[in-house]
Every structure is written in structure tokens, then in C-alpha cells.
Scaffold this motif. Structure first.
Motif, PDB file in Angstrom:
ATOM      1  N   GLU A  81       4.612 -57.093  -2.396  1.00  0.00           N
ATOM      2  CA  GLU A  81       4.921 -57.043  -1.213  1.00  0.00           C
ATOM      3  C   GLU A  81       6.079 -56.077  -0.597  1.00  0.00           C
ATOM      4  O   GLU A  81       6.045 -55.103   0.024  1.00  0.00           O
ATOM      5  CB  GLU A  81       5.191 -58.453  -0.496  1.00  0.00           C
ATOM      6  CG  GLU A  81       5.510 -58.370   0.998  1.00  0.00           C
ATOM      7  CD  GLU A  81       4.242 -58.217   1.705  1.00  0.00           C
ATOM      8  OE1 GLU A  81       4.044 -57.921   2.813  1.00  0.00           O
ATOM      9  OE2 GLU A  81       3.009 -58.686   1.260  1.00  0.00           O
ATOM     10  N   ARG A  82       7.264 -55.960  -1.659  1.00  0.00           N
ATOM     11  CA  ARG A  82       8.221 -55.125  -1.346  1.00  0.00           C
ATOM     12  C   ARG A  82       7.867 -53.574  -1.469  1.00  0.00           C
ATOM     13  O   ARG A  82       8.085 -52.774  -1.044  1.00  0.00           O
ATOM     14  CB  ARG A  82       8.956 -55.459  -2.542  1.00  0.00           C
ATOM     15  CG  ARG A  82      10.394 -54.671  -2.600  1.00  0.00           C
ATOM     16  CD  ARG A  82      11.412 -54.883  -3.527  1.00  0.00           C
ATOM     17  NE  ARG A  82      12.358 -53.822  -3.828  1.00  0.00           N
ATOM     18  CZ  ARG A  82      13.637 -54.367  -3.424  1.00  0.00           C
ATOM     19  NH1 ARG A  82      13.921 -55.564  -3.188  1.00  0.00           N
ATOM     20  NH2 ARG A  82      14.564 -53.280  -3.633  1.00  0.00           N
ATOM     21  N   TYR A  83       6.849 -53.336  -2.603  1.00  0.00           N
ATOM     22  CA  TYR A  83       6.033 -52.111  -2.811  1.00  0.00           C
ATOM     23  C   TYR A  83       5.257 -51.504  -1.557  1.00  0.00           C
ATOM     24  O   TYR A  83       5.470 -50.541  -1.220  1.00  0.00           O
ATOM     25  CB  TYR A  83       5.421 -51.979  -4.132  1.00  0.00           C
ATOM     26  CG  TYR A  83       4.888 -50.792  -4.275  1.00  0.00           C
ATOM     27  CD1 TYR A  83       5.469 -49.609  -4.739  1.00  0.00           C
ATOM     28  CD2 TYR A  83       3.557 -50.290  -4.079  1.00  0.00           C
ATOM     29  CE1 TYR A  83       5.041 -48.262  -4.905  1.00  0.00           C
ATOM     30  CE2 TYR A  83       2.995 -49.140  -4.454  1.00  0.00           C
ATOM     31  CZ  TYR A  83       4.016 -48.036  -4.972  1.00  0.00           C
ATOM     32  OH  TYR A  83       3.370 -47.115  -5.008  1.00  0.00           O
ATOM     33  N   ARG A  84       4.681 -52.547  -1.282  1.00  0.00           N
ATOM     34  CA  ARG A  84       3.572 -52.332   0.041  1.00  0.00           C
ATOM     35  C   ARG A  84       4.153 -51.951   1.204  1.00  0.00           C
ATOM     36  O   ARG A  84       4.287 -51.004   1.967  1.00  0.00           O
ATOM     37  CB  ARG A  84       2.740 -53.415   0.234  1.00  0.00           C
ATOM     38  CG  ARG A  84       1.650 -53.023   1.376  1.00  0.00           C
ATOM     39  CD  ARG A  84       0.793 -54.395   1.548  1.00  0.00           C
ATOM     40  NE  ARG A  84       0.088 -55.159   0.265  1.00  0.00           N
ATOM     41  CZ  ARG A  84       0.364 -56.372  -0.177  1.00  0.00           C
ATOM     42  NH1 ARG A  84       1.168 -57.046   0.670  1.00  0.00           N
ATOM     43  NH2 ARG A  84      -0.128 -56.724  -1.260  1.00  0.00           N
ATOM     44  N   ASN A  85       5.598 -52.713   1.591  1.00  0.00           N
ATOM     45  CA  ASN A  85       6.530 -52.461   2.545  1.00  0.00           C
ATOM     46  C   ASN A  85       7.321 -51.176   2.615  1.00  0.00           C
ATOM     47  O   ASN A  85       7.649 -50.300   3.470  1.00  0.00           O
ATOM     48  CB  ASN A  85       7.441 -53.559   2.679  1.00  0.00           C
ATOM     49  CG  ASN A  85       6.757 -54.671   3.573  1.00  0.00           C
ATOM     50  OD1 ASN A  85       5.552 -54.809   4.012  1.00  0.00           O
ATOM     51  ND2 ASN A  85       7.243 -55.988   3.162  1.00  0.00           N
ATOM     52  N   ASN A  86       7.678 -50.769   1.300  1.00  0.00           N
ATOM     53  CA  ASN A  86       8.128 -49.513   0.960  1.00  0.00           C
ATOM     54  C   ASN A  86       8.007 -49.110  -0.337  1.00  0.00           C
ATOM     55  O   ASN A  86       8.760 -49.461  -1.400  1.00  0.00           O
ATOM     56  CB  ASN A  86       9.618 -49.771   1.250  1.00  0.00           C
ATOM     57  CG  ASN A  86      10.744 -48.466   1.064  1.00  0.00           C
ATOM     58  OD1 ASN A  86      10.264 -47.564   0.863  1.00  0.00           O
ATOM     59  ND2 ASN A  86      11.862 -48.785   1.038  1.00  0.00           N
ATOM     60  N   PRO A  87       7.180 -48.210  -0.460  1.00  0.00           N
ATOM     61  CA  PRO A  87       6.821 -47.646  -1.847  1.00  0.00           C
ATOM     62  C   PRO A  87       7.878 -47.023  -2.543  1.00  0.00           C
ATOM     63  O   PRO A  87       7.938 -46.836  -3.781  1.00  0.00           O
ATOM     64  CB  PRO A  87       5.710 -46.723  -1.548  1.00  0.00           C
ATOM     65  CG  PRO A  87       5.014 -46.949  -0.339  1.00  0.00           C
ATOM     66  CD  PRO A  87       6.223 -47.695   0.364  1.00  0.00           C
ATOM     67  N   ASN A  88       9.051 -46.437  -1.671  1.00  0.00           N
ATOM     68  CA  ASN A  88      10.100 -45.798  -2.477  1.00  0.00           C
ATOM     69  C   ASN A  88      11.265 -47.010  -2.828  1.00  0.00           C
ATOM     70  O   ASN A  88      12.269 -46.522  -3.616  1.00  0.00           O
ATOM     71  CB  ASN A  88      10.681 -44.753  -1.547  1.00  0.00           C
ATOM     72  CG  ASN A  88       9.783 -43.745  -1.275  1.00  0.00           C
ATOM     73  OD1 ASN A  88       8.989 -43.289  -2.085  1.00  0.00           O
ATOM     74  ND2 ASN A  88       9.957 -43.407   0.031  1.00  0.00           N
ATOM     75  N   SER A  89      10.811 -48.217  -2.670  1.00  0.00           N
ATOM     76  CA  SER A  89      12.199 -49.320  -2.936  1.00  0.00           C
ATOM     77  C   SER A  89      12.168 -49.183  -4.505  1.00  0.00           C
ATOM     78  O   SER A  89      11.106 -49.015  -5.170  1.00  0.00           O
ATOM     79  CB  SER A  89      11.728 -50.467  -2.218  1.00  0.00           C
ATOM     80  OG  SER A  89      10.771 -51.068  -2.800  1.00  0.00           O
TER      81      SER A  89
END
Length: 100
Positions: free
Chosen positions: A42-50
Motif C-alpha cells: 500500500e505504501r508503494y502504491r501510494n508513493n512509488p518513490n517512498s
């Protein structure tokens, strides 16, 4: 100089109560793995650069999971630390393109 590696085989015979505790612990470990993996996706989906949440970050999130899901308190917390370690290692291998 040669190395000598010794191993010990043993077999456990848990009683019914111990078997139930083991199954509960294995189920809770699987639940924590899936929750942590879901959070990472979910974190990656929301912000792939995180940045990837490392093992220590996942260990910190365990406190919140235990508050949210009371049944997790029934398991040994050390098993959750091992789950987080294994998941962090899996992500490291994935990012290094060494995973399967």
C-alpha cells in the motif's frame, strides 16, 4: 584445517494444549507477515518513490498491530520479530534482484 559440523535430530511430542498454542502462534505469524506485506504494498502504491520500511520500522509497527488485534498478544513476540526479519530479508533480496 577442516570444519566439523554436527547436528542433532529431535522430535517433539506436544500435548493437545501445546499443539493448539503452536497452531495459534503459526497463524498469528502468518497474519503479521500478511499485514506487514500489505502495508508495504500500500505504501508503494501510494508513493512509488517512498523508502522501504526496514526491519526496525516493522518492529515498531508491531505495537500498533497488537493494540488493534488483541489475539496477537497470545503469541510470543519473538516469533513476530523473526517474521519481520524474514520479510525484510526477502525485500532486500528482491531489490537486489536475487529473489525467486
Amino acid at each position: 584445517m577442516s570444519k566439523v559440523i554436527k547436528g542433532i535430530k529431535l522430535r517433539l511430542y506436544p500435548n493437545q494444549s501445546q499443539r493448539e498454542q503452536l497452531w495459534q502462534m503459526f497463524g498469528n505469524d502468518r497474519f503479521v507477515w500478511n499485514q506487514m506485506l500489505g502495508m508495504a504494498k500500500e505504501r508503494y502504491r501510494n508513493n512509488p518513490n517512498s523508502l522501504f520500511v526496514n526491519e526496525y520500522g516493522m518492529n515498531y509497527l508491531l505495537k500498533q498491530l497488537k493494540r488493534e488485534y488483541a489475539f496477537l498478544r497470545e503469541s510470543d513476540s519473538t516469533s513476530f520479530l523473526v517474521v519481520n526479519h524474514n520479510l525484510a530479508q526477502a525485500f532486500k533480496m528482491l531489490f537486489r534482484h536475487r529473489g525467486g
